[in-house]
Structure formats: structure tokens, C-alpha cells
Design an enzyme around this catalytic site. Sequence first.
Site, PDB file in Angstrom:
ATOM      1  N   ASP A 193       0.819  -1.223   0.000  1.00 45.90           N
ATOM      2  CA  ASP A 193       0.000   0.000   0.000  1.00 45.90           C
ATOM      3  C   ASP A 193       0.851   1.270   0.000  1.00 45.90           C
ATOM      4  O   ASP A 193       0.440   2.300   0.531  1.00 45.90           O
ATOM      5  CB  ASP A 193      -0.963   0.027   1.207  1.00 45.90           C
ATOM      6  CG  ASP A 193      -1.728  -1.270   1.330  1.00 45.90           C
ATOM      7  OD1 ASP A 193      -2.220  -1.743   0.304  1.00 45.90           O
ATOM      8  OD2 ASP A 193      -1.814  -1.809   2.456  1.00 45.90           O
ATOM      9  N   LYS A 240       2.168   2.304  -5.197  1.00 48.36           N
ATOM     10  CA  LYS A 240       2.839   1.872  -6.425  1.00 48.36           C
ATOM     11  C   LYS A 240       1.992   2.150  -7.667  1.00 48.36           C
ATOM     12  O   LYS A 240       2.510   2.567  -8.697  1.00 48.36           O
ATOM     13  CB  LYS A 240       3.149   0.360  -6.352  1.00 48.36           C
ATOM     14  CG  LYS A 240       4.110   0.010  -5.233  1.00 48.36           C
ATOM     15  CD  LYS A 240       4.283  -1.490  -5.094  1.00 48.36           C
ATOM     16  CE  LYS A 240       3.080  -2.213  -4.525  1.00 48.36           C
ATOM     17  NZ  LYS A 240       2.755  -1.906  -3.128  1.00 48.36           N
ATOM     18  N   GLY A 276      -4.314  -4.092  -4.408  1.00 48.15           N
ATOM     19  CA  GLY A 276      -5.274  -3.054  -4.783  1.00 48.15           C
ATOM     20  C   GLY A 276      -4.487  -1.810  -5.125  1.00 48.15           C
ATOM     21  O   GLY A 276      -3.987  -1.136  -4.234  1.00 48.15           O
ATOM     22  N   HIS A 277      -4.322  -1.542  -6.412  1.00 50.84           N
ATOM     23  CA  HIS A 277      -3.526  -0.391  -6.832  1.00 50.84           C
ATOM     24  C   HIS A 277      -4.462   0.741  -7.241  1.00 50.84           C
ATOM     25  O   HIS A 277      -5.210   0.642  -8.205  1.00 50.84           O
ATOM     26  CB  HIS A 277      -2.583  -0.784  -7.980  1.00 50.84           C
ATOM     27  CG  HIS A 277      -1.486  -1.707  -7.526  1.00 50.84           C
ATOM     28  ND1 HIS A 277      -0.570  -2.286  -8.361  1.00 50.84           N
ATOM     29  CD2 HIS A 277      -1.147  -2.122  -6.281  1.00 50.84           C
ATOM     30  CE1 HIS A 277       0.269  -3.027  -7.659  1.00 50.84           C
ATOM     31  NE2 HIS A 277      -0.069  -2.944  -6.404  1.00 50.84           N
ATOM     32  N   GLN A 281       2.063  -5.797  -3.343  1.00 48.92           N
ATOM     33  CA  GLN A 281       2.361  -5.926  -1.904  1.00 48.92           C
ATOM     34  C   GLN A 281       3.680  -5.185  -1.604  1.00 48.92           C
ATOM     35  O   GLN A 281       4.046  -4.294  -2.338  1.00 48.92           O
ATOM     36  CB  GLN A 281       2.430  -7.398  -1.455  1.00 48.92           C
ATOM     37  CG  GLN A 281       1.086  -8.121  -1.463  1.00 48.92           C
ATOM     38  CD  GLN A 281       0.685  -8.623  -2.818  1.00 48.92           C
ATOM     39  OE1 GLN A 281       1.449  -9.260  -3.505  1.00 48.92           O
ATOM     40  NE2 GLN A 281      -0.545  -8.351  -3.215  1.00 48.92           N
TER      41      GLN A 281
HETATM   42  P1  IMP Z   1      -2.779 -12.823   1.369  1.00 49.79           P
HETATM   43  O1  IMP Z   1      -1.683 -12.509   0.416  1.00 49.79           O
HETATM   44  O2  IMP Z   1      -4.120 -12.330   0.897  1.00 49.79           O
HETATM   45  O3  IMP Z   1      -2.821 -14.243   1.810  1.00 49.79           O
HETATM   46  O4  IMP Z   1      -2.494 -11.994   2.719  1.00 49.79           O
HETATM   47  C1  IMP Z   1      -1.334 -12.220   3.504  1.00 49.79           C
HETATM   48  C2  IMP Z   1      -0.922 -10.949   4.221  1.00 49.79           C
HETATM   49  O5  IMP Z   1      -0.486  -9.988   3.263  1.00 49.79           O
HETATM   50  C3  IMP Z   1      -2.062 -10.276   4.997  1.00 49.79           C
HETATM   51  O6  IMP Z   1      -1.506  -9.645   6.135  1.00 49.79           O
HETATM   52  C4  IMP Z   1      -2.571  -9.228   4.044  1.00 49.79           C
HETATM   53  O7  IMP Z   1      -3.192  -8.150   4.703  1.00 49.79           O
HETATM   54  C5  IMP Z   1      -1.266  -8.812   3.382  1.00 49.79           C
HETATM   55  N1  IMP Z   1      -1.484  -8.304   2.022  1.00 49.79           N
HETATM   56  C6  IMP Z   1      -1.751  -9.015   0.918  1.00 49.79           C
HETATM   57  N2  IMP Z   1      -1.861  -8.219  -0.150  1.00 49.79           N
HETATM   58  C7  IMP Z   1      -1.653  -6.979   0.288  1.00 49.79           C
HETATM   59  C8  IMP Z   1      -1.606  -5.701  -0.364  1.00 49.79           C
HETATM   60  O8  IMP Z   1      -1.756  -5.576  -1.590  1.00 49.79           O
HETATM   61  N3  IMP Z   1      -1.349  -4.635   0.439  1.00 49.79           N
HETATM   62  C9  IMP Z   1      -1.118  -4.763   1.759  1.00 49.79           C
HETATM   63  N4  IMP Z   1      -1.142  -5.927   2.411  1.00 49.79           N
HETATM   64  C10 IMP Z   1      -1.403  -7.026   1.673  1.00 49.79           C
END
Ligand code: IMP
Length: 424
Positions: free
Chosen positions: A13, A16, A40-41, A225
Amino acid sequence: MGLDLLLGLQWGDEGKGKIVDVLTKNYDIIARFQGGPNAGHTLKFDGIKHVLHTIPSGIFHPSALNLVGNGVVIDPVIFRKELENLDKFQIDYHKSLLISRKAHLILPTHRLLDAASEKSKGSKKIGSTLKGIGPTYMDKTGRNGIRIGDLEFPNWKEKYRELANKHEELIAFYKVDLTYDLQKLESDFFAAIDFISNKLSFVDNESVLANAQADHKKILAEGAQGSLLDIDFGTYPFVTSSNTTAAGACTGLGVAPNKIEDVFGIFKAYTTRVGSGPFPTELFDETGEQIAKVGNEFGATTGRPRRCGWLDLVALKYTVQVNGVTQLMMMKGDVLSGIDKLKICTSYNYRGETIYHLPFSLNEENLTPKYIEMNGWEEDITQCTSFDELPSQLKEYVAFIEDFLETPIRLVSVGPDRKQTIFR
Ligand code: IMP
């Protein structure tokens, strides 16, 4: 011609999407290399706010080619919705969006498995976005996955059935209360597969990129991420299931390491995290609340409130090093306006000793951050268009970070819009 890489240096977040959108005019191809609809971009331009999950952030520029690489995992249902949301912008995505044949598919049962796994963990849950990311990468490395290229063969539905049946057995194994209508989920899934197969081109991305490089095209790889969520180098097990760091671009696109030129590292002027896991500089006071409110810190994918805290330079130094960052970009400096004293973490107290690196575990019980304090600024900077116009305290903040990280800050963002971007 080489490839530049843009990635987040914190827990995701960082902004990017905005920066890729701003930089796209300098590139011919924008490529996503890992993650999936957990990302989520957010892009903001001409008064419009748009959130992308799987589609690269170059999609709004008519001349850019957008590529979803082999390292990405794709949920056809979400992907279809994303495409339909683009319809009002009249984007010819049949031409401007390519998908790797080697990218893996997220099945409806992967999402259910994610939910079952999280439920079974209780208070130890990862805080997953529940998009099926972990189970899909598990099937990839377990050599059971279904890839986009499989859809071009007639027997793929047999493979699907076999895998979905196995998943149902696994879901039952978790013994958690989970109600679902698989028939409905599958009918949406198959309809979305047909939609995508008809509308988009499936490609061998490593060849597309090799040819593009031979033709002197400029390529930007867009990370999702953040580095502290990397499966190897993040705060394991509270991480995502892919390599979010620079090496992930090589395996997620099929480009050689010696083809990478600049590595743009994006960070916020403070730190946020969504989901569970350690966060040494987290704020639990009014300042944290103020940052969350002014910075509108809510997850772009899940809407969950983000945890907020001070800038952590120990963690940033680590991610600058792991990624080989050549240029830094600082986001959301405007959110800190009006905070009298700003703190920056420059070391940790770990088991009674001062340390300057990330220890194996960031478990809060035996680790506390040590801060330096800097003067804040009062001014609203959202209308500033040049670095010279910024308050002297913010310039000092920038200089301190550059000095500590031994890397130049080339861009300061002062608001969410494309236009609120200051290059140095
Ligand atoms: P998952 O990738 O959905 O399994 O989530 C694993 C961890 O990564 C969790 O703590 C999510 O909140 C975090 N996470 C996954 N995608 C994002 C992102 O795009 N931004 C911020 N945190 C993320």
C-alpha cells in the site's frame, strides 16, 4: 534495452499504482510479476479514482502494452469484473493486455481453502485478504496447479474436477463452519474463463519480453504488496505467498537478473500495515489515528483499516539492500502536515542491546524501536509543484532519510492525483 523495476519497500500500500501510472509514458510495456487480486492499486486522474487488482497500472495509457506475468495468480471472476469496469474508459484491452500462459489460476475452492485455513488458525490468523492466494501458490509449488495455458487444451476441465474434489476433502479436514454453494461459484468461474479466453491474448511472456528487449523497448516491472510481505524476506509467517522483492521479477517474468537496470523503491513517509503480524513502530495514540484519517488508510481490496506508525529506517535499510534500490520515491508526505514532532526509528533495542538490522523475529515482546525526533511542518503541501516550495522541515526529513539509506529520493508525492507528484 533493460528493464526497470518498481516495488514497495514496506508492508504494501505504498502507492505503487499511482507511480506506475505517472511513469508509464516513459515505457512501452508494463508487467506485473507476482501476487494477484490481493493487491489493490489505486489510481487517481481527471477527478476519477480507479482501483486495479490484477491488471497492470499502465492500462490507462493508450500506447502502453500491459502484461500479466507467469508469477501472477489469476482469479478469472475478479479479472472479468476488472475488465468490465474498464469498459467505460474505452480501452482496447484485446490489444493492450496480454496474459502469460504460465500464470496459475485461482479456483473457487482455493478461496474456500483460504477461508478454512484462516478460520482454523483462530487468533493466530495471518489476516489474509482471503482471495485464495496462499492455496494457489501451494498448488503451484506442489505441482498440482492449473495454468492459463491449460485452458487451450480440451481436457482442462477434467484436471479442474480432480483438483476441486481434492480441495473439498481438504476443506472438510479443517473441520470449520464454512457454508458455500460450489455450483454457483463454479458457474461464475466457467463463465469468466470463457469471457477471458474470448477477450484476451495468452502469450509466452518470456519470449514477448526477450523480443521487446531486442527491439529496444522500455519495460517497467510493477511489484505488488511490499518487501516486508515477501515469502522469504518478510515477517514470516505474517507474509503473502510470493516473492515481492526484486528477484521475484526475474522468476515472475522470465527476465535475467543482468537485464534489470533501475530499481525504484517506493515508501510512505510513515509506515502502515494491514492484517496481522509484528509492526515495531505502530502507533496506538491520537497521532496514529490522525495519520489513518488524513491518509485515508483503509485497504483498497478489503476496506480494512490499516495500522499506522512512524517511519522505520531499520526496516527500510534492509529492503533497500535486499532489492538493490537505485532510486527512492517518497509517498504521502502531505499526510504528516500539522504533526508538531515527527519520530523516525533508526535502531532497535533487542534483548537489551541496540541493533541496526532486522533480527530473525520481530516479535514485539523482545524488541522496541529507538527513535530520533525531527520538527514537523504546519503547511498544507498538496498544491506544491516543486521541491523548492516545500517547507524546510520536510526538506530536512527527506535529506535525513536519503543520508541514512545512502540512496537518493527522486520523487516526492504530495497527494493522490497524478498531478500531485514532484520530481527532483
Ligand atoms: P494474502 O496474500 O491475501 O494471503 O495476505 C497475507 C498478508 O499480506 C495479509 O496480512 C494481508 O493483509 C497482506 N497483504 C496481501 N496483499 C496486500 C496488499 O496488496 N497490500 C497490503 N497488504 C497485503
